[in-house]
Write a protein that holds these residues in place. Structure first.
Motif, PDB file in Angstrom:
ATOM      1  N   ALA A 180       0.745  -1.183   0.033  1.00 44.15           N
ATOM      2  CA  ALA A 180      -0.123  -0.052   0.101  1.00 44.15           C
ATOM      3  C   ALA A 180       0.946   0.993   0.002  1.00 44.15           C
ATOM      4  O   ALA A 180       1.851   1.369   0.711  1.00 44.15           O
ATOM      5  CB  ALA A 180      -0.940   0.001   1.318  1.00 44.15           C
ATOM      6  N   LEU A 181       0.700   2.047  -0.874  1.00 52.96           N
ATOM      7  CA  LEU A 181       1.397   3.402  -0.925  1.00 52.96           C
ATOM      8  C   LEU A 181       0.567   4.623  -0.824  1.00 52.96           C
ATOM      9  O   LEU A 181      -0.509   4.434  -1.248  1.00 52.96           O
ATOM     10  CB  LEU A 181       1.979   3.543  -2.429  1.00 52.96           C
ATOM     11  N   ALA A 182       1.146   5.652  -0.092  1.00 54.19           N
ATOM     12  CA  ALA A 182       0.261   6.869   0.259  1.00 54.19           C
ATOM     13  C   ALA A 182       0.445   7.665  -0.825  1.00 54.19           C
ATOM     14  O   ALA A 182       1.777   7.635  -1.594  1.00 54.19           O
ATOM     15  CB  ALA A 182       0.674   7.152   1.475  1.00 54.19           C
ATOM     16  N   ALA A 183       0.155   8.895  -0.972  1.00 49.04           N
ATOM     17  CA  ALA A 183       0.350   9.985  -1.766  1.00 49.04           C
ATOM     18  C   ALA A 183       2.059  10.271  -1.551  1.00 49.04           C
ATOM     19  O   ALA A 183       2.266  10.660  -0.483  1.00 49.04           O
ATOM     20  CB  ALA A 183      -0.329  11.205  -1.750  1.00 49.04           C
ATOM     21  N   GLY A 184       2.786  10.534  -2.586  1.00 51.58           N
ATOM     22  CA  GLY A 184       4.201  10.935  -2.066  1.00 51.58           C
ATOM     23  C   GLY A 184       5.097   9.845  -1.880  1.00 51.58           C
ATOM     24  O   GLY A 184       6.646  10.079  -1.829  1.00 51.58           O
ATOM     25  N   ASP A 185       4.967   8.612  -1.682  1.00 56.38           N
ATOM     26  CA  ASP A 185       5.758   7.710  -1.143  1.00 56.38           C
ATOM     27  C   ASP A 185       6.738   7.536  -2.544  1.00 56.38           C
ATOM     28  O   ASP A 185       6.281   7.231  -3.633  1.00 56.38           O
ATOM     29  CB  ASP A 185       5.049   6.514  -0.885  1.00 56.38           C
ATOM     30  N   LEU A 186       7.993   7.194  -2.199  1.00 55.12           N
ATOM     31  CA  LEU A 186       8.841   6.925  -3.241  1.00 55.12           C
ATOM     32  C   LEU A 186       9.056   5.458  -3.242  1.00 55.12           C
ATOM     33  O   LEU A 186       9.540   4.802  -2.197  1.00 55.12           O
ATOM     34  CB  LEU A 186      10.290   7.669  -2.735  1.00 55.12           C
ATOM     35  N   MET A 187       8.935   4.742  -4.340  1.00 54.97           N
ATOM     36  CA  MET A 187       9.290   3.483  -4.300  1.00 54.97           C
ATOM     37  C   MET A 187      10.288   3.106  -5.577  1.00 54.97           C
ATOM     38  O   MET A 187      10.423   3.880  -6.556  1.00 54.97           O
ATOM     39  CB  MET A 187       8.102   2.560  -5.168  1.00 54.97           C
ATOM     40  N   ARG A 188      11.381   2.084  -5.146  1.00 57.45           N
ATOM     41  CA  ARG A 188      12.134   1.567  -6.019  1.00 57.45           C
ATOM     42  C   ARG A 188      12.298   0.381  -5.973  1.00 57.45           C
ATOM     43  O   ARG A 188      12.109  -0.341  -4.941  1.00 57.45           O
ATOM     44  CB  ARG A 188      13.643   2.452  -5.465  1.00 57.45           C
ATOM     45  N   ILE A 189      12.796  -0.248  -7.280  1.00 58.16           N
ATOM     46  CA  ILE A 189      12.906  -1.552  -7.497  1.00 58.16           C
ATOM     47  C   ILE A 189      14.280  -1.646  -7.948  1.00 58.16           C
ATOM     48  O   ILE A 189      14.570  -1.121  -9.184  1.00 58.16           O
ATOM     49  CB  ILE A 189      11.904  -2.152  -8.597  1.00 58.16           C
ATOM     50  N   GLY A 190      15.136  -2.489  -7.308  1.00 56.65           N
ATOM     51  CA  GLY A 190      16.520  -2.545  -7.997  1.00 56.65           C
ATOM     52  C   GLY A 190      16.806  -3.425  -8.824  1.00 56.65           C
ATOM     53  O   GLY A 190      15.999  -4.103  -9.310  1.00 56.65           O
ATOM     54  N   ALA A 191      17.944  -4.046  -8.920  1.00 56.64           N
ATOM     55  CA  ALA A 191      18.504  -4.778 -10.128  1.00 56.64           C
ATOM     56  C   ALA A 191      18.027  -6.413  -9.552  1.00 56.64           C
ATOM     57  O   ALA A 191      18.142  -6.453  -8.114  1.00 56.64           O
ATOM     58  CB  ALA A 191      19.971  -4.750 -10.307  1.00 56.64           C
ATOM     59  N   ALA A 192      17.776  -6.999 -10.437  1.00 57.81           N
ATOM     60  CA  ALA A 192      17.434  -8.219 -10.092  1.00 57.81           C
ATOM     61  C   ALA A 192      18.841  -9.097  -9.549  1.00 57.81           C
ATOM     62  O   ALA A 192      19.615  -9.159 -10.152  1.00 57.81           O
ATOM     63  CB  ALA A 192      16.703  -9.179 -11.330  1.00 57.81           C
ATOM     64  N   THR A 193      18.324 -10.079  -8.539  1.00 56.52           N
ATOM     65  CA  THR A 193      19.663 -10.759  -8.046  1.00 56.52           C
ATOM     66  C   THR A 193      19.622 -12.246  -8.590  1.00 56.52           C
ATOM     67  O   THR A 193      20.387 -12.892  -8.957  1.00 56.52           O
ATOM     68  CB  THR A 193      19.263 -10.684  -6.340  1.00 56.52           C
ATOM     69  N   THR A 194      18.237 -12.865  -8.510  1.00 53.11           N
ATOM     70  CA  THR A 194      18.233 -14.179  -9.259  1.00 53.11           C
ATOM     71  C   THR A 194      16.903 -14.168  -9.906  1.00 53.11           C
ATOM     72  O   THR A 194      15.831 -13.417  -9.511  1.00 53.11           O
ATOM     73  CB  THR A 194      18.009 -15.195  -7.948  1.00 53.11           C
ATOM     74  N   GLY A 195      16.776 -15.076 -10.845  1.00 49.75           N
ATOM     75  CA  GLY A 195      15.595 -15.306 -11.588  1.00 49.75           C
ATOM     76  C   GLY A 195      15.476 -14.530 -12.848  1.00 49.75           C
ATOM     77  O   GLY A 195      14.236 -14.514 -13.719  1.00 49.75           O
ATOM     78  N   ALA A 196      16.243 -13.713 -13.374  1.00 53.13           N
ATOM     79  CA  ALA A 196      16.258 -12.905 -14.509  1.00 53.13           C
ATOM     80  C   ALA A 196      16.981 -13.296 -15.655  1.00 53.13           C
ATOM     81  O   ALA A 196      18.240 -13.587 -15.459  1.00 53.13           O
ATOM     82  CB  ALA A 196      16.525 -11.620 -14.144  1.00 53.13           C
ATOM     83  N   ARG A 197      16.136 -14.010 -16.496  1.00 56.86           N
ATOM     84  CA  ARG A 197      17.085 -14.699 -17.935  1.00 56.86           C
ATOM     85  C   ARG A 197      18.039 -15.456 -17.593  1.00 56.86           C
ATOM     86  O   ARG A 197      19.292 -15.493 -17.718  1.00 56.86           O
ATOM     87  CB  ARG A 197      17.361 -13.571 -18.880  1.00 56.86           C
TER      88      ARG A 197
END
Length: 164
Positions: free
Chosen positions: A147-164
């Motif tokens: 659940a995100l509120a207004a103004g929340d900053l979300m970041r998804i970093g580099a995949a560690t496992t499971g990417a190609r």
């Protein structure tokens, strides 16, 4: 040569073309008019979101982040490939975790994910390859509703496992 009564009429009439040329008019649309028409169409099609609509503002998209839906199955005979997400199961699960229909559009990230802020309260789900997910600097879980509120900053970093 005798007239062919069995032959079909020509598909296009040339009468209008010859009359226009006889009057000195060109059948081509002037360049100025075509630009003006295109500009007007763009203005009408622009999506101006009314106040209160939930949006996310992408700050950094990542190298290969795309918007995907489930694709267009059964259209290959018309030259339209099925497309869609690479991991259909994870995509459908993410939509279900957010309360969306299975085919709703979502962001698909390859290797490195985006960084964005929420424009209002919303639900986000991150599924697929294991990657560090943070909300306002705090670690968040994958394979669960966030659940995100207004103004929340979300970041998804580099995949560690499971990417190609």
């Amino acid at each position: 040569m005798a007239p062919r009564t069995h032959a079909a009429a020509p598909l296009r009439s040339r009468r209008g073309r010859s009359r226009a040329l006889a009057r000195g008019r060109s059948r081509q649309v002037s360049t100025d008019r075509s630009r003006r028409v295109r500009r007007d169409r763009r203005r009408r099609c622009r999506a101006d979101l009314p106040a209160g609509d939930l949006v996310i503002r992408i700050l950094d998209p990542g190298p290969l982040t795309t918007v995907q839906d489930l694709g267009r199955g059964g259209q290959l005979r018309f030259g339209i490939p099925p497309s869609g997400p690479m991991d259909r199961d994870a995509f459908v699960l993410a939509n279900r975790l957010c309360g969306n229909a299975d085919g709703q559009a979502g962001l698909e990230c390859t290797v490195v994910g985006p960084r964005f802020t929420a424009g209002g309260p919303c639900a986000i789900a991150v599924t697929g390859a294991e990657a560090p997910v943070t909300v306002n600097g705090a670690r968040a879980r994958q394979w669960a509703t966030i659940a995100l509120a207004a103004g929340d900053l979300m970041r998804i970093g580099a995949a560690t496992t499971g990417a190609r």
